[in-house]
Design a protein around this motif. Structure first.
Motif, PDB file in Angstrom:
ATOM      1  N   GLN A 183       0.809  -1.083   0.010  1.00  7.77           N
ATOM      2  CA  GLN A 183      -0.122  -0.060   0.114  1.00  7.77           C
ATOM      3  C   GLN A 183       0.874   1.132   0.038  1.00  7.77           C
ATOM      4  N   ALA A 184       1.968   1.007   0.300  1.00  7.35           N
ATOM      5  CA  ALA A 184       2.985   2.362   0.475  1.00  7.35           C
ATOM      6  C   ALA A 184       2.994   3.344  -0.637  1.00  7.35           C
ATOM      7  N   LEU A 185       3.289   2.864  -1.938  1.00  5.89           N
ATOM      8  CA  LEU A 185       3.389   3.769  -2.651  1.00  5.89           C
ATOM      9  C   LEU A 185       2.109   4.651  -3.203  1.00  5.89           C
ATOM     10  N   ALA A 186       1.026   3.803  -3.311  1.00  7.63           N
ATOM     11  CA  ALA A 186      -0.423   4.377  -3.524  1.00  7.63           C
ATOM     12  C   ALA A 186      -0.793   5.277  -2.409  1.00  7.63           C
ATOM     13  N   LEU A 187      -0.397   5.068  -1.077  1.00  9.63           N
ATOM     14  CA  LEU A 187      -1.076   6.018  -0.285  1.00  9.63           C
ATOM     15  C   LEU A 187       0.096   7.455  -0.316  1.00  9.63           C
ATOM     16  N   LEU A 188       1.263   7.227  -0.332  1.00  8.25           N
ATOM     17  CA  LEU A 188       1.794   8.415  -0.453  1.00  8.25           C
ATOM     18  C   LEU A 188       1.437   9.347  -1.843  1.00  8.25           C
ATOM     19  N   GLU A 189       1.251   8.266  -2.875  1.00  4.73           N
ATOM     20  CA  GLU A 189       0.862   9.391  -4.023  1.00  4.73           C
ATOM     21  C   GLU A 189      -0.385  10.128  -3.808  1.00  4.73           C
ATOM     22  N   ALA A 190      -1.269   9.369  -3.160  1.00  9.24           N
ATOM     23  CA  ALA A 190      -2.584   9.872  -2.983  1.00  9.24           C
ATOM     24  C   ALA A 190      -2.640  11.259  -2.022  1.00  9.24           C
ATOM     25  N   ILE A 191      -1.485  11.580  -1.371  1.00  7.43           N
ATOM     26  CA  ILE A 191      -1.530  12.755  -0.521  1.00  7.43           C
ATOM     27  C   ILE A 191      -1.581  13.991  -1.492  1.00  7.43           C
ATOM     28  N   GLY A 192      -2.532  15.005  -0.986  1.00 11.20           N
ATOM     29  CA  GLY A 192      -2.501  16.125  -1.800  1.00 11.20           C
ATOM     30  C   GLY A 192      -1.944  17.461  -1.013  1.00 11.20           C
ATOM     31  N   ASN A 193      -2.029  18.471  -1.712  1.00 13.16           N
ATOM     32  CA  ASN A 193      -1.640  19.746  -1.119  1.00 13.16           C
ATOM     33  C   ASN A 193      -2.592  20.699  -0.954  1.00 13.16           C
ATOM     34  N   SER A 194      -3.819  20.295  -0.583  1.00 14.30           N
ATOM     35  CA  SER A 194      -4.750  21.485  -0.365  1.00 14.30           C
ATOM     36  C   SER A 194      -4.694  21.985   0.919  1.00 14.30           C
ATOM     37  N   ASN A 195      -3.757  22.661   1.224  1.00 17.30           N
ATOM     38  CA  ASN A 195      -3.681  23.540   2.538  1.00 17.30           C
ATOM     39  C   ASN A 195      -3.143  24.544   2.377  1.00 17.30           C
ATOM     40  N   ALA A 196      -2.745  25.528   3.381  1.00 17.64           N
ATOM     41  CA  ALA A 196      -2.514  26.870   3.407  1.00 17.64           C
ATOM     42  C   ALA A 196      -1.436  26.848   3.082  1.00 17.64           C
ATOM     43  N   LYS A 197      -0.313  26.066   3.292  1.00 21.84           N
ATOM     44  CA  LYS A 197       1.104  26.275   2.876  1.00 21.84           C
ATOM     45  C   LYS A 197       1.228  25.517   1.290  1.00 21.84           C
ATOM     46  N   GLY A 198       0.209  24.722   1.039  1.00 23.22           N
ATOM     47  CA  GLY A 198       0.689  23.967  -0.410  1.00 23.22           C
ATOM     48  C   GLY A 198       1.735  22.887  -0.316  1.00 23.22           C
ATOM     49  N   GLU A 199       1.646  22.448   0.835  1.00 27.65           N
ATOM     50  CA  GLU A 199       2.774  21.252   1.166  1.00 27.65           C
ATOM     51  C   GLU A 199       2.003  19.944   1.373  1.00 27.65           C
ATOM     52  N   TYR A 200       2.857  18.909   1.156  1.00 26.13           N
ATOM     53  CA  TYR A 200       2.285  17.369   1.146  1.00 26.13           C
ATOM     54  C   TYR A 200       2.681  16.757   2.562  1.00 26.13           C
ATOM     55  N   TYR A 201       1.599  16.497   3.338  1.00 26.10           N
ATOM     56  CA  TYR A 201       1.894  15.987   4.700  1.00 26.10           C
ATOM     57  C   TYR A 201       1.811  14.461   4.649  1.00 26.10           C
ATOM     58  N   LEU A 202       2.579  13.786   5.330  1.00 28.82           N
ATOM     59  CA  LEU A 202       2.507  12.514   5.511  1.00 28.82           C
ATOM     60  C   LEU A 202       1.273  12.059   6.485  1.00 28.82           C
ATOM     61  N   THR A 203       1.049  13.002   7.592  1.00 33.67           N
ATOM     62  CA  THR A 203      -0.285  12.523   8.501  1.00 33.67           C
ATOM     63  C   THR A 203      -1.486  12.387   7.793  1.00 33.67           C
ATOM     64  N   ASP A 204      -1.601  13.161   6.507  1.00 27.85           N
ATOM     65  CA  ASP A 204      -2.699  12.838   5.655  1.00 27.85           C
ATOM     66  C   ASP A 204      -3.049  11.326   5.319  1.00 27.85           C
ATOM     67  N   ALA A 205      -1.889  10.482   5.378  1.00 24.52           N
ATOM     68  CA  ALA A 205      -2.140   9.020   5.051  1.00 24.52           C
ATOM     69  C   ALA A 205      -2.891   8.498   5.858  1.00 24.52           C
ATOM     70  N   VAL A 206      -3.184   8.951   6.963  1.00 21.56           N
ATOM     71  CA  VAL A 206      -4.178   8.041   8.192  1.00 21.56           C
ATOM     72  C   VAL A 206      -5.642   8.125   7.497  1.00 21.56           C
ATOM     73  N   GLU A 207      -5.988   9.335   7.260  1.00 21.31           N
ATOM     74  CA  GLU A 207      -7.530   9.735   6.741  1.00 21.31           C
ATOM     75  C   GLU A 207      -7.530   8.818   5.397  1.00 21.31           C
ATOM     76  N   ILE A 208      -6.595   9.010   4.450  1.00 15.22           N
ATOM     77  CA  ILE A 208      -6.787   8.293   3.225  1.00 15.22           C
ATOM     78  C   ILE A 208      -6.670   6.766   3.199  1.00 15.22           C
ATOM     79  N   ALA A 209      -5.995   6.272   4.076  1.00 15.55           N
ATOM     80  CA  ALA A 209      -6.064   4.910   4.492  1.00 15.55           C
ATOM     81  C   ALA A 209      -7.445   4.513   4.991  1.00 15.55           C
ATOM     82  N   ASN A 210      -7.834   5.254   5.980  1.00 16.05           N
ATOM     83  CA  ASN A 210      -9.225   4.885   6.449  1.00 16.05           C
ATOM     84  C   ASN A 210     -10.382   4.730   5.564  1.00 16.05           C
ATOM     85  N   ALA A 211     -10.091   6.094   4.414  1.00 16.44           N
ATOM     86  CA  ALA A 211     -11.215   6.233   3.468  1.00 16.44           C
ATOM     87  C   ALA A 211     -11.157   4.946   2.569  1.00 16.44           C
TER      88      ALA A 211
END
Length: 451
Positions: A183-211
């Motif tokens: 699952q590693a590569l797919a989860l990392l690639e699914a992380i977006g940057n729709s946030n104030a800083k426009g950065e990609y955060y590892l922590t978003d992987a948790v909610e993506i994996a749950n979804a």
């Protein structure tokens, strides 16, 4: 984790701006080893056979260090710093060949242990698709909270986004994560940057994996071992925690520390049981001390091996290449460098023994030095077993004393001394009656003439 392969990605691209240093942050040291070195060692001990380190641009010294620590490791450069997930994907070539376990850690968490890394791997082996390492703290402010329901990790909530109820949670995110390889590569690639800083955060992987309906869990480490370092003050605090850990380990393995808080260890210091360490002793890198030895107060050891029942110090200095046989003695204000002492050899006072071998049961008198450097090259001095070198002697290398040789006090020895021979290398004493009074009278008269 037998039969499970492991790829570890260490994020080490930070500049360490708050360290106010030209040195990359992860190259600052704890216990004489760069921060990233501690992380690499923990991963190796935890069975990670593949290690990738993500560096920043223009960090050749860091890359060189990584390859020295782990020759099979690979370095990848994060050209633009766009968040933690972006950093992990800088190691995309490694992720294209995933392992059973994919671990992502930070290079500035030097106290993480192999046992804790092993808990993350065990959770993956037990069927988790994503594992987050957390810790309990009484001071959760500023940390991302780990929100769990029925044993499942549902989200990582940052302080600024947390509700009042969520801010009461004391189980916090360490930043260390484990992914199932499938699952590693797919989860990392699914992380977006729709946030104030426009950065990609590892922590978003948790909610993506749950979804996606994947199994997401949290395991516990300790606050001390997961602490990160961003400032010199945090570096000093982490050093204190590291030293406390090393002192406890020494005591638990059967060593006596007369004043534990004054003893400083390196990352690789090895003390056998029944070693006694007195006050204010410093162990630099590469020191091994055998059982029964006593390291007396205010001694400094680096790159040295100390044999059984040796006595070192007080105020002794052992430099790299010092190898002391059983029951030998190196006393106060004696410096030993790149030299071996045979069983029972002694240099008890005020001497320098460099680039030399001292045979068993030999005695080196106070004030003796081996002159090992001629301004261009180093040369060796060989002192045979059972020899005696009198006080204030100078041995000019290269020179050899045979077994049982005797050097008279105050000698300068430039030629070899054969077995059981006595060497005198000093001017003949001359006594001139009344000369001392004449000299004093002349000097006093000269002084009086200027007053």
């Amino acid at each position: 984790m037998r039969n499970r392969s492991c790829l570890s990605i260490v994020l080490a691209a930070g500049l360490g701006t708050r360290m106010k240093s030209d040195l990359p942050k992860v190259m600052h040291e704890i216990g004489g080893l760069p921060l990233v070195g501690h992380v690499v060692k923990a991963l190796q001990s935890a069975g990670s056979e593949r290690i990738s380190v993500v560096t920043g641009p223009d960090m050749p010294a860091l890359e060189k260090l990584v390859y020295e620590l782990a020759p099979s490791a690979r370095c990848y450069v994060q050209t633009d710093r766009l968040g933690t997930a972006h950093a992990a994907l800088a190691a995309r070539p490694a992720l294209d060949f995933p392992a059973d376990d994919v671990l992502i850690l930070f290079g500035d968490t030097p106290l993480v242990t192999a046992e804790t890394v092993g808990r993350v791997r065990k959770a993956l082996a037990d069927g988790a698709d994503l594992v987050v390492l957390g810790f309990e703290t009484r001071r959760p402010f500023g940390y991302g909270r780990l929100l769990t329901e029925n044993g499942r990790l549902v989200a990582i909530r940052e302080e600024k986004d947390a509700t009042e109820e969520e801010r009461k949670v004391t189980f916090c995110n360490s930043g260390i994560m484990g992914f199932g390889g499938a699952q590693a590569l797919a989860l990392l690639e699914a992380i977006g940057n729709s946030n104030a800083k426009g950065e990609y955060y590892l922590t978003d992987a948790v909610e993506i994996a749950n979804a996606k309906g994947l199994k997401v869990v949290a395991v516990s480490g300790t606050e001390i071992e997961t602490q990160g370092i961003n400032t010199r003050a945090q570096l000093a605090s982490c050093e204190a925690d590291f030293q406390a850990r090393k002192r406890r380990a020494a005591l638990e393995t059967g060593c006596t520390l007369l004043a534990p808080a004054t003893v400083y260890f390196s990352h690789d210091t090895v003390l056998a049981p029944d070693v006694t360490v007195e006050q204010n002793v410093v162990f630099g890198p590469g020191v091994k001390v055998a059982k029964g030895a006593r390291i007396r107060a205010f001694s400094h050891l680096e790159g040295a091996q100390v044999g059984e029942n040796c006595v070192i110090g007080p105020y002794a200095r052992l430099r790299p290449g010092a190898v002391l046989g059983a029951e030998s003695r190196v006393g106060n204000f004696v410096e030993v460098k790149n030299a071996t002492f045979g069983t029972g050899a002694k240099a008890n006072h005020l001497s320098y023994i460099g680039d030399a071998s001292v045979g068993s049961k030999s005695n080196i008198g106070a004030g003796t030095i081996t002159c090992n450097y001629d301004g261009y090259l180093k040369h060796r001095t060989e002192i045979g077993a059972g020899s005696f070198v009198g006080s204030n002697s100078t041995l000019v290398a290269p020179v050899r004393l045979g077994n049982g040789a005797f050097v008279a006090a105050g000698s300068v020895i430039t030629d070899d001394v054969s077995r059981d021979s006595m060497a005198f290398g000093r001017a003949r004493q001359t006594v001139k009656d009344g000369k001392a009074k004449q000299l004093r009278d002349r000097l006093q008269a000269a002084k009086d003439s200027k007053s």
